[in-house]
Design a protein around this motif. Structure first.
Motif, short mmCIF file in Angstrom:
data_model
loop_
_atom_site.label_atom_id
_atom_site.label_comp_id
_atom_site.label_asym_id
_atom_site.label_seq_id
_atom_site.Cartn_x
_atom_site.Cartn_y
_atom_site.Cartn_z
N ASP D 200 -2.59 -3.01 10.37
CA ASP D 200 -3.05 -1.82 11.10
C ASP D 200 -2.02 -0.70 10.99
OD1 ASP D 200 -5.38 -2.96 11.81
OD2 ASP D 200 -4.80 -3.48 13.84
N ARG D 202 0.14 -0.34 8.64
CA ARG D 202 0.15 0.13 7.27
C ARG D 202 -1.00 1.10 7.03
NH1 ARG D 202 1.38 -3.31 2.19
NH2 ARG D 202 0.87 -1.86 0.56
N ARG D 203 -2.17 0.75 7.53
CA ARG D 203 -3.30 1.63 7.36
C ARG D 203 -3.03 2.98 8.02
NH1 ARG D 203 -8.93 -0.62 8.40
NH2 ARG D 203 -7.87 -1.41 10.21
N VAL D 206 -0.69 4.88 5.82
CA VAL D 206 -1.34 5.37 4.61
C VAL D 206 -2.17 6.61 4.92
CG1 VAL D 206 -3.17 4.84 2.95
CG2 VAL D 206 -1.37 3.18 3.38
N HIS D 207 -2.92 6.57 6.00
CA HIS D 207 -3.76 7.73 6.32
C HIS D 207 -2.92 8.92 6.76
CE1 HIS D 207 -7.59 5.98 5.58
NE2 HIS D 207 -7.35 4.94 6.35
N ARG D 210 -1.39 10.52 3.79
CA ARG D 210 -2.41 11.25 3.04
C ARG D 210 -2.66 12.62 3.68
NH1 ARG D 210 -8.39 8.85 2.65
NH2 ARG D 210 -9.27 10.40 1.26
N ARG D 256 7.53 3.26 5.67
CA ARG D 256 6.77 2.37 4.80
C ARG D 256 7.68 1.34 4.17
NH1 ARG D 256 1.86 4.35 2.16
NH2 ARG D 256 2.71 3.54 0.25
#
Lengths: 338, 338, 338, 338, 338
Positions: D200, D202-203, D206-207, D210, D256
């Motif tokens: 979770d 990590r997601r 990532v978002h 972005r 990260r």
């Protein structure tokens, strides 16, 4: 037609005259003269030549002594080297036979009006798939007629086109091998030698990539017209080869990516299997030990164990073992442990 | 309205006159004439044409023989190729049906005043989601009226816009699949085929990325006005498509990143589970073996074992087994081993 | 011939006159004079010199005090530094002896007509493979005669060429070590110290790469003619060295890639083996516990157990144990668990 | 003060006159007039506007129909788009609430003398942390007075500065979550849901990345003065924002990296634990099975087993079991298996 | 000599006159005057100053209000910022004490003829290794005399040189820690906290790298002469610092690479150990269960078991257990399972 002609240690020199179909043989000791008339293209090809013969060739063609040394030694990287009067392109022909990658270095030295191709011996003595000159000859002679152009650029193109076409065969075979490995990884009766196969495949790909990737830069340099003796028509043809090389490198990247994915998937599969095995071991262990415990209880030597004298005591004990087995079995089965 | 019209092997040629709504049919053997009047745009579309028909088209449209060969063979990378009088854009339309990625190459060759679109067969014979020309026609005809511009740039845009829109559907479906896999990975009743699903997903993404990524460079080249026959208004529209392609590639990167994360999480989950299984095995083993030991002790045949003749000896033995079980169970439960 | 001459702490200064074979000794306290006559090349080499001696040299050769400090301290990165009147090239000679990488820094300072080479002590006191000056002398003197050029460029070339040649030996030995490790990883009687060997190899490669990789930029800078005192002929020779460095770095990359692959393969192999061990444990456990259960059943003390009084009861029990063993053994064997 | 004013679906238009504190309201149907007088800055802000209202705005402000479509659809990447007379900046405001990342797209379209901000709805319907306009207003009005500059550049800056400040809050919360996860990973009573939490996190990262990363290029483009209508003073302020964005992206990279490290550490920790569990299982198994064997031996029914009739036979057997237990326990303890 | 002088919250201003050794104190409220005479260099240093004092300094030195805000807040990235009349360099001094990395931000603002250094508080309140100004003063005063140059460039150099020298100490300590971890990983009596140590080391390296890496660009910008007020001699000195920074970043990369290798090796070592443990468990399990089975067999209650009445039956049973143990033990030993 001339399949057998080009095998074995030979030196061969041909002259292609403008507008004249076919070629004339040139004695290898008169190459120096043959370079002069600019209306003809002189092509010298040699394979397994002795050092002395090679010396003769390079002297007559006035090849720089550094380039000449490279031709003697072999073992060059894929590269384009620029000398004062000529260019040296080193490429590697590859084939894949049963997981083994065979590479053969081919050195192409060319100047204005002449080209020398030296085919170095394969990196593996018993190479079952040598590089044949036939297809190069055929491609060159066809294109020469079609485009009515005689320059050495078409010969360079013919060599590179044949070699790159063979790269596609290699990539194709890698795809087949990947499919094989994938099938084994996800099959239920999987063998133990996956890691070895994956590693061999990986090594093959690493070496293949090392042979192919630098060819992009060689071709990009040729397309930037660094070798100004190549004609415009040859450049257009080389653009096509460049596009093929890009496709092959793309393809290799994809394959490497998939191979990495396969190895990771294999680790996950093995982990899952181990989990399964452990669950089974636990389940069967519990069933067997449970029954053994019941047997052990009625093997105790207490004087007053009423069950022992019951008529149906023995069947009851066996029955309770069976019951335990059935209950545990069903329970583990339902939870997917068995 | 014309859904059925464009399916099956057909060649179709239409002429769009400036300022005139709708199009006129052009006989496919009079294309050479139709190119000439520059005030009209000639659009030729063919699908599954025979080699002979394709030859006829390329000859009439004076397409370079290297480009023509590419159209015959198919299997091109996504690319923009520049020939003397025309351009060749190769793109790949993608759809995702039940974890299988279907790709269809579409070759668009265009020059000043004309455009030839060749739809290559799908890479999978029974493709359930073919590329329909309807939306391209509709988009082009609407935009043509809105912008009052007739040039082939809008046709190129219409094709790319439709194809890139379909990429978003694919990325959407990948997102759904990722959600499915995520749910399974973290569910407690997880199946064993995660690695296979993850690998299939990965392969799909690798191939999808390979189709989409080079489109960035194709569009960047068009936006740099490498194809000078495209009008200013078309360029502005292509900028929008370029932005969409960037979004899709961004999206794919994110998905790949998440997929890697999922696989790693899966490995960790499996490791944790195995740890759990082992702790349970150890706990139950200790409980069962402990009781078996007690039973074994009282099964010994020593002559003087006072407990054996006690009246409550047997219940005491059973009781101590129960006690041992309860104590160990509680202890393991408290330490989270059970 | 002069093998012993260059070992030990010495300072040596030689002057090479144009067109004169061989060299003349120059007293180390008259270097300042020897620089002047531009028709000769002055080469000063020192190893293990005292700080005072080094000071004397740098003062006479008018070396910038920052460069001089670098020569005193050692421990430089591979680099090319540009000072007003001279250049400083720091390189590292490497050898690999039994998994240990030995590196020796060599500092080359050169200006127009002179060159000072300072060989720093090895990073390991008992270095079995010191850097010998012989091959540098030989290579320089041969090439000087062949090319009839006297400039310091050929001396720089001779040093770099010898050092890079030794890199190939190192890479060769790494290949041997990789083969050894690969053999152990995939052998069935594999030892436990693979991780240690892989890590040692990795460390060696990391340090080797760190020594070699920056040499590319040093050579690229020399080839861009940043050191304008190097003659054209020397540049051509350095191009060859550059090509060798590219080959070595390529090679290292390949080796690192393969090493990573080997480690991953090793993990997969170990996982597979553990799976095998667990399957065997489960199989044998089931067989032994099954038989124990049978024995336990007939060890129960029920009064009415008809089998106990059968004449063939005992052999039947033993027989059923054997039967169970055979059945389970066959079953597990067939499923490849044993 | 006006907290409640900007919530809910509203369109609001304000005009800032040069040198006049505060702002005047502008009727939303007279925007076209308000653009004209160049001595004032027109700021239109809308949130949840109906398509018709949005159309009215874009028409009056003469916004390109492609940009207008983007405003209608939302779902844009973070980007800077250049149209003939105006610029479109799309950014994403982010907040992190209990491991869920909420993002809200904010579209800023600005030309010479006017700015339109469209706040798109959050990607999550029940967003607890909406974007408030208050801080933007406050920052703009303060800076406007301080710097005595009225241009839209300061409004752009105010928006970006507020948004980027909120990024720092998000990064801060990610740091907190990382600390939590780290604590659990290395705690001895670790739960099983680490992989889920790591994934979770990590997601979210990532978002978040972005959303943030492309802002660098947007700001770099603004700093290169691509939007020439931004004044010099605004550029200096944007430089500060740019620096903040660099810090945030740096920070995310670090996070990260650490998260990857945590997951690897977790795998190693789990492996270590499993090793511990197996050692314990083996140790206890050996102890229990050893004692069971002793009990089994004295449960054999041989006629002549002298120990059985010894008076102290029974205590001796029990004693030997205890001895075995103590010896094995000590031995395993010493070897750190228990 | 002045060790104690610079500790604690102080503001200090010194003026260095050209050609005059030593410095004169300047009252902190007369800095504005002290800037003017260009033949002197004004150096103001402050640590733990109150906001009011800092305001006084920045006002007198006419520092841009954006830069001033940065000085107040601290928490800057390593960077070089260019303002109209001055430059701002933010660097981070690092030390490593027992696995904890301490960083202290140092802000250096300099213009033509003056330099302000603001030492921000450490990121950790009880920092045992604060940054001492002594070595900066010493280095500056020595170099100032040697080079007979007074400009602020030498002060910038002195700061950076001291800070970068301390980086080498940190990298040295990381090397020591890596050696410790390596020893534990490959030792046979390895503890369980490797993952924690590796993670801590990794975190330290990540933060260290984040402090060091951007310094390369700062120095590269200074070497490109972006700060034109730095003299030529200072630039030559900064080149040396740049070289050191490159060495440190190189070194960190190597360390990170080795750390990754260590973690992978640790995973492999743990896997190998687990394999060993399982083999032992299996071996001992088979031996003990085998003997238990024999005991169980002779514990059966069949009436006719001839062995039971044999005189040597009991010793034979014990003997067969011993035999089984010896045979299995030897067998497992030979196969390296025990």
């Amino acid at each position: 037609m001339q399949t057998g002609l080009y095998a074995g240690p030979v030196i061969r020199a041909w002259s292609y005259r403008d507008g004249v179909a076919g070629h004339e043989d040139v004695p290898t000791d008169r190459l120096a003269d043959a370079i002069e008339p600019k209306e003809a293209l002189l092509w010298v090809d040699c394979v397994d030549a002795t050092p002395a013969e090679l010396d003769l060739l390079t002297t007559q063609l006035q090849i720089s002594h550094i380039a000449a040394e490279d031709l003697h030694q072999g073992g060059q990287r894929t590269k384009l080297e620029h000398y004062r009067e000529h260019f040296h392109v080193a490429v590697h022909d590859c084939t894949l036979v049963a997981d083994s990658l065979f590479t053969r270095e081919i050195d192409i030295v060319f100047g204005n009006g002449w080209l020398l191709s030296v085919r170095q011996p394969s990196d593996n003595p018993d190479d079952p798939t040598p590089f044949g000159l036939d297809s190069v000859v055929r491609r060159f002679e066809v294109e020469r007629t079609t485009e009515q152009a005689e320059d050495e650029g078409f010969l360079v193109w013919a060599f590179l086109d044949v070699i790159v076409d063979r790269y596609f065969d290699v990539a194709d075979r890698f795809d087949d091998r990947l499919d094989d490995v994938e099938e084994i990884v996800f099959s239920t009766t999987k063998g133990d030698d996956i890691p070895k196969e994956v590693f061999d495949l990986r090594r093959g790909m690493v070496h293949f990539r090392r042979a192919v990737a630098p060819l992009r830069e060689v071709l990009a340099a040729l397309l930037r017209r660094e070798a100004e003796c190549l004609g415009e028509a040859a450049i257009v043809h080389l653009q096509d080869v460049y596009d093929h090389v890009l496709r092959v490198t793309d393809w290799i990247e994809t394959q490497r990516d998939l191979l990495t994915g396969l190895l990771e998937a294999d680790l996950a599969v093995v982990s899952n299997r181990m989990n399964q095995v452990m669950k089974r071991m636990t389940s069967w262990g519990a069933i067997l030990l449970g029954s053994t415990l019941i047997a052990g209880i009625y093997g105790m030597n207490f004087e007053s164990m009423p069950e022992l004298s019951w008529a149906f005591g023995y069947p009851a004990a066996i029955g309770s073992m069976l019951l335990l087995t059935i209950v545990l079995y069903t329970w583990f089965k339902r939870r997917d442990w068995l």
